[in-house]
Design a protein around this motif. Sequence first.
Motif, PDB file in Angstrom:
ATOM      1  N   ASP A 196      33.381  40.340  -4.186  1.00 30.08           N
ATOM      2  CA  ASP A 196      33.314  41.746  -4.797  1.00 30.08           C
ATOM      3  C   ASP A 196      32.412  41.597  -6.021  1.00 30.08           C
ATOM      4  O   ASP A 196      31.987  42.642  -6.236  1.00 30.08           O
ATOM      5  CB  ASP A 196      34.644  42.277  -5.006  1.00 30.08           C
ATOM      6  CG  ASP A 196      35.468  42.390  -3.911  1.00 30.08           C
ATOM      7  OD1 ASP A 196      35.050  42.844  -2.922  1.00 30.08           O
ATOM      8  OD2 ASP A 196      36.475  41.684  -3.995  1.00 30.08           O
ATOM      9  N   SER A 254      32.299  50.820  -1.197  1.00 28.79           N
ATOM     10  CA  SER A 254      33.263  50.122  -2.138  1.00 28.79           C
ATOM     11  C   SER A 254      34.733  51.110  -1.850  1.00 28.79           C
ATOM     12  O   SER A 254      34.555  51.949  -0.989  1.00 28.79           O
ATOM     13  CB  SER A 254      32.903  50.235  -3.427  1.00 28.79           C
ATOM     14  OG  SER A 254      32.963  51.825  -3.665  1.00 28.79           O
ATOM     15  N   THR A 258      34.255  46.718   0.033  1.00 26.87           N
ATOM     16  CA  THR A 258      34.361  45.963  -1.127  1.00 26.87           C
ATOM     17  C   THR A 258      34.996  46.510  -2.283  1.00 26.87           C
ATOM     18  O   THR A 258      35.568  47.498  -2.256  1.00 26.87           O
ATOM     19  CB  THR A 258      32.937  45.716  -1.858  1.00 26.87           C
ATOM     20  OG1 THR A 258      32.513  47.012  -2.065  1.00 26.87           O
ATOM     21  CG2 THR A 258      31.979  45.173  -0.710  1.00 26.87           C
ATOM     22  N   ASN A 259      35.553  45.656  -3.132  1.00 27.45           N
ATOM     23  CA  ASN A 259      36.434  46.141  -4.312  1.00 27.45           C
ATOM     24  C   ASN A 259      36.097  45.824  -5.480  1.00 27.45           C
ATOM     25  O   ASN A 259      36.657  44.864  -6.171  1.00 27.45           O
ATOM     26  CB  ASN A 259      37.798  45.498  -3.785  1.00 27.45           C
ATOM     27  CG  ASN A 259      39.181  45.872  -4.730  1.00 27.45           C
ATOM     28  OD1 ASN A 259      38.854  47.300  -5.144  1.00 27.45           O
ATOM     29  ND2 ASN A 259      39.929  45.473  -4.695  1.00 27.45           N
ATOM     30  N   HIS A 319      28.169  45.972  -8.258  1.00 27.43           N
ATOM     31  CA  HIS A 319      28.092  46.974  -7.522  1.00 27.43           C
ATOM     32  C   HIS A 319      28.438  48.276  -8.164  1.00 27.43           C
ATOM     33  O   HIS A 319      28.763  49.232  -7.515  1.00 27.43           O
ATOM     34  CB  HIS A 319      28.710  46.642  -6.197  1.00 27.43           C
ATOM     35  CG  HIS A 319      29.186  45.254  -5.752  1.00 27.43           C
ATOM     36  ND1 HIS A 319      27.979  44.497  -5.555  1.00 27.43           N
ATOM     37  CD2 HIS A 319      30.199  44.606  -5.481  1.00 27.43           C
ATOM     38  CE1 HIS A 319      28.523  43.412  -5.148  1.00 27.43           C
ATOM     39  NE2 HIS A 319      29.868  43.485  -5.074  1.00 27.43           N
TER      40      HIS A 319
END
Lengths: 974, 375, 463
Positions: free
Chosen positions: A262, A707, A963-964, A972
């Motif tokens: 991530d 995300s 994604t986290n 990100h």
Amino acid sequence: MDPIETALEGISRRRFLALLSASAALASGVTSCSKVDRGKVVPYTRKPREVVPGIADHYASTFQEGLNAYSVLVKTREGRPIHIEGNDEHPHFMSKTSLRAVADILRLYDPDRLRQPLVDGKPATWSQAEAKVAAALKEAKDAGKPVLLLSGAVLSPTRKALIAEFKQFLPGLVHRAFEPSAPQAERIAASAVFGEALRPRYRLDRAEVLVSFQNDFLGTEADAPIAIREFAAKRRVSEPNGRMNRLWVFEGGMTLTGAKADARFAIRPSRAAALAFALARTLSQQHGVPLPAGLTPDSLVAFDLGKLADELRIPTATLHALAADLARAGKTAVVLAGPALPVEAHVAAHLLNVMLGAEGHTVETAFAPDPVDLGTFEDLRALLDDMKSGRFRTAIFWGVNPAYCYPDASHWTAAVGGVPLNVFIGLHPDETARHCQVALPEHHWLEAWGDYEYSTDLLSLQQPTIGPLHDTKQGEDVVLDVMRALGGSVAADFHEYLRTRWEKEVLPSESPVSFDGFWNAVLHDGILMRAAQPRPARTLRGAAIMAAVANAAAPAAGGFELLLHPGTGVHDGRYANNGWLQELPDPVTKVTWSNPASIAPADAQRLNLTDGDVVRLEASGRAVEIPVIVQPGQATGVVSAALGYGRTTLSVAGDVGVNLYPFLEVASPAPGLRTAARLTPAGKRAALPQTQMHSVMEGRDIVRSFSLAEYAGKHAHGEQEHELLTMYPEQLFPEHKWGMAIDLSACVGCGECTVACQSENNIPVVGPEQVLKGREMHWMRIDRYYEGDADSPRVVYQPMLCQQCDNAPCENVCPVNATTHSPDGLNQMTYNRCVGTRYCANNCPYKVRRFNFLDFTATKTEPESLVYNPEVTVRPRGVMEKCTFCVQRIQDVRQRAKAETRAIRDGEITPACAAACPAEAIVFGDLKDPNSAVSQISANDRGYRVLEELGVRPAVTYLAGLTNPVSGGGKHES
Amino acid sequence: MAERAFAVVGLFDSAQELIEAIPRVRARQVGRVEAYTPYPVHGIDAALGLRRSPLGGMVLVAGLLGTVTALSFQWWMNAVDYPIPIGGKAVFSWQAFVPVMFEVTVLFATFTAGLGMLFLLNRLPFFSHPLLSSKAIAAVTRDKFALAVEADGNGLDVDRARAALLTVGAKMLEVLPFPSREPSSLRFIFRATLGIAAACVVAGYGMYWTIKLFPVLPPMVHMQDQPKLNAYKASVFFKDGHGMQIPVEGTVPRGYLPYTISTQGEAGELVNPLPRTRQVLQKGRKAFSEHCAVCHGALGNGVPTLTSAYGAKPANLQAQTFRDYPDGKIYHVIMVGKNAMPSYAADLTEDERWAIVHYVRVLQRAQNARDEDLR
Amino acid sequence: MRAEAAVLPEALRPPVLTDGPVSLGGIDDQVLAFPAKKPPVAWYVAFAFTFAVMAMGFTLIGYTFYMGIGVWGNNRPVFWAFDIINFVFWVGIGHAGTLISAILFLFRARWRNAIARFAEAMTIFAVMCAAIFPAIHVGRPWLAFWLLPYPNERALWTNFRSPLLWDVFAVSTYFSVSLMFWYLGLIPDIASLRDRTTSKFRRVLYTVLSLGWNGAASHWQHYEKAYLLLAGLATGLVLSVHSVVSFDFAVSLVPGWHMTIFPPYFVTGAIFAGFAMVVIVLVVVRETMDLKNLITMYHLDTMNKIILAMSCLMGYAYVMEAFTAWYSMNDYLHHIFMQYITGTYGWAGWLTISCNVLIPQLLWSRRVRRSYAGMIFVSLAVTVGMWFERFVIIVISLHQDYLPSSWHIYKPTLVDFGILFGSFGMFFTLVLLFARVLPVIATTEVKVILPGAQPAHGGDHHG
């Protein structure tokens, strides 16, 4: 030396067999002119109870690789293993296993295997060979001279017992276990910090926040299958407010783990320790996480998060966010340091885990197996010195290949020179065997008995699934024979030895059933769970920390840092002769049949290098010429490459890639990490057989990922799907409509599905030249795309296989009806109708069809061809082929269901890829049944179909990747 | 000779003269007037009073025939005889059939035009046409224009014909005899058809043998012999030559726990896991009649259907001893055998064995029915 | 009529189709003499060369047959390359012949009579060359006959939805119709040969071949009718054949192939390339066989004008492609079009444009149109350009389609080139043979258009 081997020197086996089979085929053709020879029917003389011809049997067994014992399930047909999956009874593997375990079935049928004992390079009988060994040992015993036994890691309690017993007969016996890819630094650090070198089991199923320092636990690490499953289970989020773990990665080279991160940051591996210590300091100072006894914040004063952030060019805020994240996670956090890292990095990781309380929760050592007496490269050097000095009368090399993987070749040659009799016990006539007067062929593990200790509370058994193919013996039997020759009265064979030991030691004293019943039950399941005393929690020693702190403080010297890791397929080189693994694209670089050095885009620009340019790599006095590949995400100043290539023997392995073992620093506890390496262009070019030449999506909607926050935002995502108009009548699928769902959030791109598919569907190996031309045959491939800038790209993976379109464009254009549609929604390929116009492949928007441009299969003869799955056609040249959703498995289940007059249960059919996928990202089933798992998952609002705007109606639904990233941190943030 | 004449031919130097001559000769009405020219001279058919050529109509019909043929065979092949779902399209997707329809139309039409003209209308080939063996022909196919007065129904008056031609200025007059035979393109067509048929037969045999011999030579191997081991296939690798190998002694595959019970006593403890349902009993009957009845008899009464000839004395399952057997004991016998009876473990599945046990019970009960059974 | 002709401006006045006076018999003496003559040494040299090249081509085909398509450069995703390029190229070459003999015949373009025969012959040879490639390009050539819908032991029929099957019908029909057309034209000439030859054997041969043609007016009547009908049908056919060939691409969903402009675009290109080839061959024939008075500069000039017109049409097609790529807002199509001009193979795109659009513009100049050097240069350029146009369409479109992951570069092998040149060898070998064995000019048709040949129409032929 095997005479055939010598005969073949210089000639590639593939070419040799091509000639051979061509002439053979011609002969057979001529003889069987008038009508095609249909062969003869050879039934069993006495049919064994457990074999029904045409029906597969499954045997639970165990496969050892280095320090790991994978409990597997071997599929056999008529007493012949054809496919390997994980053992479904195993509480941790849960029917998953390593891709190398799946592929290792090929090594069983490898024609290069040592087929009979060799004495001085000439074929001999076992009695002759063993007599020679026994005589030498007897002499050594009488003379009281020591004898060296160098073996692979000993995970088997019974083998351990056997060696102990051997010591009694041969007091001078010196036993050392050696694994070139063993995590030395990790073990040293553990024993320094906790006093014992236990290998913890990382409970990723409990981990919410994961921090990896150069630890590729999703890729090349030994526990990958388990790690991936537990990690992926926490990525499979079906609604926006679901819980999802977060992965932080700090690494030098791009790895699978980094690709899945991530938040990923490219750093020089040598600085990992400092960063970890800095985090520890910040945690204690700003988040009130107590330091362990004997440590004060000012003992870590050398490490300042802010300074490091500047040095490593990471936003300070991000690192603070990480600290906060860790503090929040507490014991549900886990910090992993990579095996290549120096001791201090591991110490720092231990420190963090202890501080956060992860030690004992996500880092579990309660049932860790006893540490095996494992030697480091340093120990091996000492032994070689002794050999050189003539200390040993005899040296036995059992399943190890020091001639290849010991960095200093000259030292090795001198050492073997100093020993009168060198004995080799192993599978292949490899580099070491060439230096041994006596070479004894060993069973492949699928032919052998054994037991393994996965953890103190879990044993697993290994049973042969086929009789010995060649005139071989299992290593333990050789030891028993020798002991007998030395006058011992021992068990007739290791099978008996194993049983008697189990009866004595393992069988519970108050067992209600007889030993036979007990033994058979364990063989049947493959594993034995038993009550065991948990180990006491480990306590951390402050002093060790202080020592590490001293080493970690100073930034590393200039020049390149060279990072050496085991290859994804070939591992430490033991699988280099396995075509499947050689041709399995590296998950990150997508390179096959080669181990180029990955360099950062910035460095490439500076040195004016592009993919395939050959450079001269120099470090610690060694130099080698190796092609480079420019790897997005590679840390500037870091060169990373895979070990296990550049073998000098065997027809497949020989001269593939470059041997980098010479770069390992014997004296260093972390031999895989070299500093002050130099890189100079050699002005040459080398071809890199890559399966994917283009890594950018060109802004096309192919792999979707967003995300967790964005997911919550576009919850209405599902409505965006517009059903396209069609001119065609709606198709009716009377019974079933097979479909698949692939969760890109779970998929880590390891490539195990590719290998499983290759094994299940008789997919040929084409070799580097053909891969270069773009003719590899994998039905299941994993597409890898980079997003964002080359220095810190986002990496997305997408398993790509035949989408089994309802409106399949390939079918319309086939003039001979070779590819048609089945009533249960499969896009069928009838090989025998195909004349090979290749129009279907042109018209396939997913380019998942594969064409036999040359004859890749006719050159295969027994034993090589014994691995083929009888249920699947072996395609000759000129024929198109592609994924069939493993139609043979569908039919198998369908027939069973019919025989039992019942409906097919959901989840009963699993294609090879789905069965193998450690992330359980692939789900297969009936789309007509609204309650089936696949229907449910396909309906998820992350679901989409690739290129559905073409109106081909694929039967495969992809779930957008998630994604986290931590809000306000990570790269990100949007 | 004169009466036997077929025609009188005279030559002109230019088309102009020919055209002018024709009406005058026709006016004389000495016989059928025909012209022979090196190239098509226009207006001449009018001058000779020829009817319009019917070729157009023939071609039109043939063309339409082609269209219909193409459409119908495509429809029959893809939609009727062997319909296969393709790319989600209808089995009769006529849109895709149009190109072939067009091509076949053109094919039929052109061949009708060409061959129809030659064979049917011009009745060629006609090698024995008198003109071909005349002196005039060389000039006719080169640069001279021939006018011929040919015999009609009532013969030909050579002198009048000659006179007629002379008056219009024809040169190099020549009298042509009757052809040895009538033109008959039909005969030609018949022969041609015979020839083609013969050729087809030859070609067919050639094809047959080629396909029989050729395909087994490399590289033209089909998939009839693949380098893989199916069940019952021989192997060149294993020493015993068997593709099917015996599992290693002492190994345990999933679902096949070895049968470790050694004594009938222990076996007696076993309980039949199967319920006494109709399916189970039917399964039992099937297995029993396939494997047991040959010796024990259809009723299990030891009156064998087959083995009596060999003096074997199979057990009478109706005997009290066996009726008193517990289920497990019968199962045990099936597993390990008894006296002359071999083990049937390998031939029957677990379920079948227990189903047989049930069925044997049924047989015993049926043979020793109590009153309440009959009620 | 003659009176009117006098006042017509030069451009409209019916052109003189022969240089100097030609007599009916003179044509025969000039043209029909060749089959009897012994060929010059130059002919033998040329024949030996072309035959050798052809032999090489067939050897390599045999090699491919044994080893498999893998000896070519084809790969994934470029499953089609030289094989199909050559096929389309040769089918295209063929079109000129049919166009000249059929369409120009319908348009009453009398000048075509002198060159029709040669053009038709070239059609047949070109289609023969083309027919090789579909047969050898399949993975299992020995089973290529499975593409024919014949009742078989597999109880299986062909799939009539596949454009490849349409090809089978289109090309085979095209070949048989062209053959028929050509043969009909030959019959009167063979009859002339029959009546002038001295050798007994040849006489028998020609008699059989001419089916005993005797030039009766009643026969001529049906003959002309048939010829007219054939011309009409062949016109429809020639337009359909390359349209069908273009369906191979237009019907698929490959970006760069899936375009409605393809059928007209392909037909134009075919005629374009065909005319260029005809010009090249005609120049050689005209010089070596001394037929200057029958095949006049006027013919070549007219041919070149048509080439010029076609080249402009091609230019339009290219522009339309660009426009479609932009206007459709289709990302994939747009990407492929950019590949045509800027990608790895961008040079091929530019080569195509310059050879097919720019260079032919030279033909605006009358001097170029009437100079050998000029027309040969342009024609060669067009031949090369049209081959590369197919390269652009097939290879570039394939090598980068929907999923970037499977994009791959294509590199041809020596075998590819060997077979390509082999097909040229075969073509010219057949041309050379034809030039010596059969009348290269349709004498009968030329006779028709000689001054004074048709008294009914004031000496001029209006059909």
